[in-house]
Write a protein that holds these residues in place. Sequence first.
Motif, short mmCIF file in Angstrom:
data_model
loop_
_atom_site.label_atom_id
_atom_site.label_comp_id
_atom_site.label_asym_id
_atom_site.label_seq_id
_atom_site.Cartn_x
_atom_site.Cartn_y
_atom_site.Cartn_z
N TRP A 35 0.22 -0.74 5.16
CA TRP A 35 -0.18 -0.63 3.77
C TRP A 35 0.74 0.35 3.05
CZ3 TRP A 35 -3.86 -3.64 1.55
CH2 TRP A 35 -4.78 -4.28 2.39
N PHE A 36 1.15 -0.04 1.89
CA PHE A 36 1.92 0.82 1.00
C PHE A 36 1.16 0.88 -0.34
CE2 PHE A 36 6.12 1.55 2.99
CZ PHE A 36 5.95 0.78 4.13
N GLU A 45 5.10 3.96 -1.84
CA GLU A 45 5.07 4.88 -0.72
C GLU A 45 4.22 4.34 0.43
OE1 GLU A 45 3.27 8.61 -1.81
OE2 GLU A 45 1.35 7.69 -2.32
N PHE A 46 4.58 4.76 1.61
CA PHE A 46 3.88 4.37 2.82
C PHE A 46 2.49 4.99 2.85
CE2 PHE A 46 3.31 3.28 7.21
CZ PHE A 46 2.65 4.36 7.79
N TYR A 58 -0.41 4.87 12.38
CA TYR A 58 0.49 5.81 11.73
C TYR A 58 -0.02 6.03 10.30
CZ TYR A 58 3.21 3.96 15.59
OH TYR A 58 3.60 3.56 16.84
N TYR A 59 0.03 7.28 9.86
CA TYR A 59 -0.51 7.61 8.54
C TYR A 59 0.42 8.52 7.76
CZ TYR A 59 -4.95 5.87 10.37
OH TYR A 59 -5.95 5.08 10.90
N ALA A 60 0.38 8.37 6.45
CA ALA A 60 1.02 9.35 5.60
C ALA A 60 0.17 10.62 5.61
CB ALA A 60 1.12 8.82 4.17
N SER A 110 9.72 0.95 3.84
CA SER A 110 9.39 -0.41 3.39
C SER A 110 10.37 -1.44 3.92
CB SER A 110 9.35 -0.45 1.86
OG SER A 110 10.61 -0.10 1.32
N GLY A 111 11.58 -1.00 4.26
CA GLY A 111 12.57 -1.93 4.79
C GLY A 111 12.23 -2.49 6.15
#
Length: 126
Positions: A35-36, A45-46, A58-60, A110-111
């Motif tokens: 999810w962004f 943003e991630f 994984y988390y921001a 995002s890439g």
Amino acid sequence: VQLQASGGGLVQAGGSLRLSCAPSPRTFKSSVMGWFRQGPGKEREFVAAVRWTSGSTYYANSVKGRFTISRDKAENTVYLQMNSLKPEDTAVYFCALTSRNPIDSYLYDSGAYDYWGQGTLVTVFS
């Protein structure tokens, strides 16, 4: 492959929402789903990601402890449970997936993702 995200809406600060996203066709095998988000006037943003096979998440830092990403293998669906929402969480939320196997550090970029959903709007008011 198309991604269908749903669950966005209007919520008061401190409230909760759950987003969901599934690929079409449902049989598509993904390696990572994430999810962004993109807030008003901000760059995308991630937010969070999950490896489909291992379940590693994984988390921001901004959402750690408040958001939980999970996947339902049977339904081939990914969820983002968002609790303790803040006005700064207001954004369009995009789900994304890849069938590749990126290294951990690349998951935040995002890439790393090949397919993207149309986005679902989350608005948090105080």
